[in-house]
Design an enzyme around this catalytic site. Structure first.
Site, PDB file in Angstrom:
ATOM      1  N   GLU A 250       0.887  -1.175   0.000  1.00  0.00           N
ATOM      2  CA  GLU A 250       0.000   0.000   0.000  1.00  0.00           C
ATOM      3  C   GLU A 250       0.919   1.216   0.000  1.00  0.00           C
ATOM      4  OE1 GLU A 250      -1.735   2.811   0.243  1.00  0.00           O
ATOM      5  OE2 GLU A 250      -2.288   2.611   2.347  1.00  0.00           O
ATOM      6  N   CYS A 284      -2.222   8.949   2.182  1.00  0.00           N
ATOM      7  CA  CYS A 284      -1.866   8.402   0.862  1.00  0.00           C
ATOM      8  C   CYS A 284      -2.938   8.708  -0.173  1.00  0.00           C
ATOM      9  CB  CYS A 284      -1.589   6.912   0.964  1.00  0.00           C
ATOM     10  SG  CYS A 284      -2.898   6.015   1.789  1.00  0.00           S
TER      11      CYS A 284
HETATM   12  P1  NAD Z   1       9.230   5.549   4.314  1.00  0.00           P
HETATM   13  O1  NAD Z   1       8.646   4.700   3.252  1.00  0.00           O
HETATM   14  O2  NAD Z   1      10.732   5.615   4.428  1.00  0.00           O
HETATM   15  O3  NAD Z   1       8.693   5.081   5.717  1.00  0.00           O
HETATM   16  C1  NAD Z   1       7.343   4.741   5.874  1.00  0.00           C
HETATM   17  C2  NAD Z   1       7.242   3.713   6.977  1.00  0.00           C
HETATM   18  O4  NAD Z   1       7.922   2.545   6.558  1.00  0.00           O
HETATM   19  C3  NAD Z   1       7.920   4.180   8.249  1.00  0.00           C
HETATM   20  O5  NAD Z   1       7.040   3.969   9.301  1.00  0.00           O
HETATM   21  C4  NAD Z   1       9.165   3.346   8.366  1.00  0.00           C
HETATM   22  O6  NAD Z   1       9.375   2.924   9.680  1.00  0.00           O
HETATM   23  C5  NAD Z   1       8.866   2.145   7.507  1.00  0.00           C
HETATM   24  N1  NAD Z   1      10.050   1.674   6.775  1.00  0.00           N
HETATM   25  C6  NAD Z   1      10.986   2.436   6.159  1.00  0.00           C
HETATM   26  N2  NAD Z   1      11.930   1.650   5.615  1.00  0.00           N
HETATM   27  C7  NAD Z   1      11.571   0.373   5.899  1.00  0.00           C
HETATM   28  C8  NAD Z   1      12.160  -0.894   5.628  1.00  0.00           C
HETATM   29  N3  NAD Z   1      13.295  -1.023   4.911  1.00  0.00           N
HETATM   30  N4  NAD Z   1      11.527  -1.991   6.087  1.00  0.00           N
HETATM   31  C9  NAD Z   1      10.376  -1.894   6.790  1.00  0.00           C
HETATM   32  N5  NAD Z   1       9.784  -0.733   7.081  1.00  0.00           N
HETATM   33  C10 NAD Z   1      10.379   0.396   6.635  1.00  0.00           C
HETATM   34  O7  NAD Z   1       8.648   6.979   4.211  1.00  0.00           O
HETATM   35  P2  NAD Z   1       8.921   8.298   5.093  1.00  0.00           P
HETATM   36  O8  NAD Z   1      10.350   8.761   5.040  1.00  0.00           O
HETATM   37  O9  NAD Z   1       8.371   8.113   6.432  1.00  0.00           O
HETATM   38  O10 NAD Z   1       8.092   9.270   4.237  1.00  0.00           O
HETATM   39  C11 NAD Z   1       8.552   9.529   2.910  1.00  0.00           C
HETATM   40  C12 NAD Z   1       7.415   9.505   1.959  1.00  0.00           C
HETATM   41  O11 NAD Z   1       6.802   8.223   1.934  1.00  0.00           O
HETATM   42  C13 NAD Z   1       6.279  10.432   2.310  1.00  0.00           C
HETATM   43  O12 NAD Z   1       6.572  11.741   1.991  1.00  0.00           O
HETATM   44  C14 NAD Z   1       5.182   9.815   1.501  1.00  0.00           C
HETATM   45  O13 NAD Z   1       5.310  10.216   0.176  1.00  0.00           O
HETATM   46  C15 NAD Z   1       5.439   8.339   1.605  1.00  0.00           C
HETATM   47  N6  NAD Z   1       4.578   7.696   2.630  1.00  0.00           N
HETATM   48  C16 NAD Z   1       3.443   7.111   2.196  1.00  0.00           C
HETATM   49  C17 NAD Z   1       2.597   6.545   3.119  1.00  0.00           C
HETATM   50  C18 NAD Z   1       1.319   5.894   2.675  1.00  0.00           C
HETATM   51  O14 NAD Z   1       0.346   5.938   3.410  1.00  0.00           O
HETATM   52  N7  NAD Z   1       1.300   5.237   1.535  1.00  0.00           N
HETATM   53  C19 NAD Z   1       2.906   6.568   4.473  1.00  0.00           C
HETATM   54  C20 NAD Z   1       4.096   7.158   4.876  1.00  0.00           C
HETATM   55  C21 NAD Z   1       4.931   7.714   3.935  1.00  0.00           C
END
Ligand code: NAD
Length: 476
Positions: A250, A284
């Protein structure tokens, strides 16, 4: 109940912390103050969780659907009782207004109630065969699941990771975001209190990439489900492919709002401005790219600016707050860069565009218009309180621009033209389309995207079925 002074792992039902484990601070985004200290799981903790999940799956898969339903129903009722307290934890660690936080927690209860019914309807089918032979398709749980949830919906994201798995008869290890751990812990505690066995639902924290690599390297885990950015989603999908694990991804979106010329501007604004700034735009399915037919453009932009300026920004714990801070320090920094890039490329900043104050992570409700399509913000998810409004020459141009990006999560359209509505349903590349409304999410409706927004669905019957696999039994 869980609170920020007693954050812990939840492994085999044990609340673990201390013991020389690494830790990290959890920050209140409204004040930047430390709320609590979160323990990280050691490699041994993760191995214990995997062994428990293996054992828990072998037992839970044999339980009746009635028993699984009863546990989900009881958990839902506990979550309803605890909604205000869980909502307060959520607002403190994530920032959204308390009313939105409590609404999010109630949605989790509704989702578990829906799944409690749905787990009794995982029907198979009988294939036509000559007398004396039979062939049946049955659905069996896929196996232990590893779920990784993002910080923007600390409760719903966790509920979606664990709810379908538990309903299907799987065990699940979930890693909520380290930035927003308490709401997810409180939800899982309600599941355990409701009768879900301790080895069936466990919570771990750590350095995200280390935890996911450890869990995905284990043959115990058969499915991976993630909410977050497309970049991390692609990385986890590749890791999962090494062992042919099933994935649900997602990921991000950049939702178009198609405003066609027969729309009533005030009605659209009354619905969509609130949606654009919900959770400070960190959603999202946030409506972000407003594509407005030329005749309506000026009125639309003026009305949008007026409403954006009227939004009360403040600490989410204050009842009057309509928009809280961004959830973490990365938020305002990243958004300011994207806005500067858009301005350099010729976009107009109609209101906002700046960080508010120097305490916490507040940002002004922002409206940009006439934003060139080569601006970064027109191509990458803004994930902040910003709306982009562009005039469009025709209905065709709107649909083409809506589908231009590699994302395809939510899309919104405003029109009463029946032919155009049918065309939108067929042609818009998105997992969810709202016509004349802002809601794209309900417990009984599949939620998920296409293209770079991911694959697989949560919620709806699909949320359970994606934690099951078909097996055909041929008998002669
Ligand atoms: P990210 O993808 O780095 O992190 C999102 C979540 O995933 C965090 O809670 C993090 O703990 C977890 N995560 C990160 N790397 C991981 C890994 N290797 N394995 C397992 N879990 C991991 O995103 P971010 O830096 O928090 O935000 C950056 C961008 O991501 C946002 O600006 C947005 O565009 C997007 N985002 C989308 C959603 C969504 O609902 N689809 C949610 C959060 C962020």
């Amino acid at each position: 109940m869980t609170d920020h002074s007693s954050l812990h792992l939840l492994i085999g039902g044990e609340q673990l912390s201390g013991g020389g484990r690494e830790t990290q601070d959890v920050i209140d985004p409204a004040t930047a103050e430390v709320l609590g200290t979160l323990p990280h799981a050691s490699a041994d903790d993760l191995d214990t969780a995997l062994a428990n999940a293996d054992k828990g799956f072998k037992e839970w898969r044999r339980e009746s659907a009635d028993k699984r339903a009863a546990a989900l129903t009881k958990a839902a009722s506990l979550i309803r009782e605890r909604a205000k307290d869980i909502g307060m934890l959520l607002t403190r660690e994530q920032g959204k207004p308390i009313k939105e936080a409590i609404g999010e927690v109630i949605y989790c209860a509704m989702l578990f109630e829906f799944y409690a019914g749905e787990c009794k309807r995982t029907y198979g089918r009988e294939l036509v065969r000559p007398t004396g032979q039979s062939a049946r398709v049955i659905y069996v749980p896929v196996g232990p699941v590893a779920g990784f949830a993002a910080w923007n919906f600390p409760a719903i994201n966790v509920a979606r990771k664990v709810g379908g798995a538990i309903a299907a008869g799987c065990s699940v290890i979930v890693k909520p975001s380290e930035e927003t751990p308490a709401a997810g812990l409180a939800l899982v505690q309600a599941l355990l209190d409701g009768g879900v066995p301790a080895d069936v639902c466990q919570v771990v924290f750590g350095v995200p990439d280390e935890v996911s690599r450890h869990l995905l390297a284990s043959p115990v885990i058969r499915k991976v489900t993630f909410t977050g950015s497309t970049a991390v989603g692609k990385h986890l999908t590749k890791l999962a492919a090494e062992d042919m694990k099933v994935t649900t991804m997602e990921l991000g979106g950049h939702a178009p709002v198609m405003v066609f010329k027969d729309s009533d501007v005030d009605t659209v604004l009354d619905t969509m401005v609130g949606a654009a700034f919900r959770n400070a735009g960190q959603v999202c399915v946030s409506p972000t790219r407003f594509l407005v037919e030329q005749d309506l453009f000026e009125n639309f932009r003026d009305g949008f600016i007026e409403r954006a300026k009227a939004i009360t920004v403040g600490n989410g714990m204050d009842q009057d707050t309509r928009m809280g801070p961004m959830a973490n320090e990365r938020g305002p920094e990243g958004l300011a860069k994207k806005i500067a890039d858009a301005k350099d490329k010729g976009a107009k900043i109609d209101t906002g565009g700046e960080r508010i104050g120097n305490q916490g992570f507040f940002f002004e409700p922002t409206v940009l218009s006439e934003v060139p399509t080569n601006a970064e913000i027109m191509n990458e998810e803004p994930f902040g309180p910003v709306a982009l409004i562009n005039p469009m020459a025709s209905a065709d141009a709107i649909i083409e621009e809506a589908n231009r990006l590699p994302y395809g999560l939510a899309a919104y359209a405003w029109t009463n033209d029946p032919k155009l509505r049918s065309r939108l349903a067929a042609d818009v590349e998105a997992g969810m389309l709202a016509i004349n409304g802002a809601n794209v999410s309900a417990p009984d409706a599949p939620f998920g995207g296409v293209k770079w927004s991911g694959h697989g669905q949560e919620d709806g019957a699909e949320g359970v079925m994606h934690c099951m696999v078909p097996k055909t039994v041929h008998e002669s």
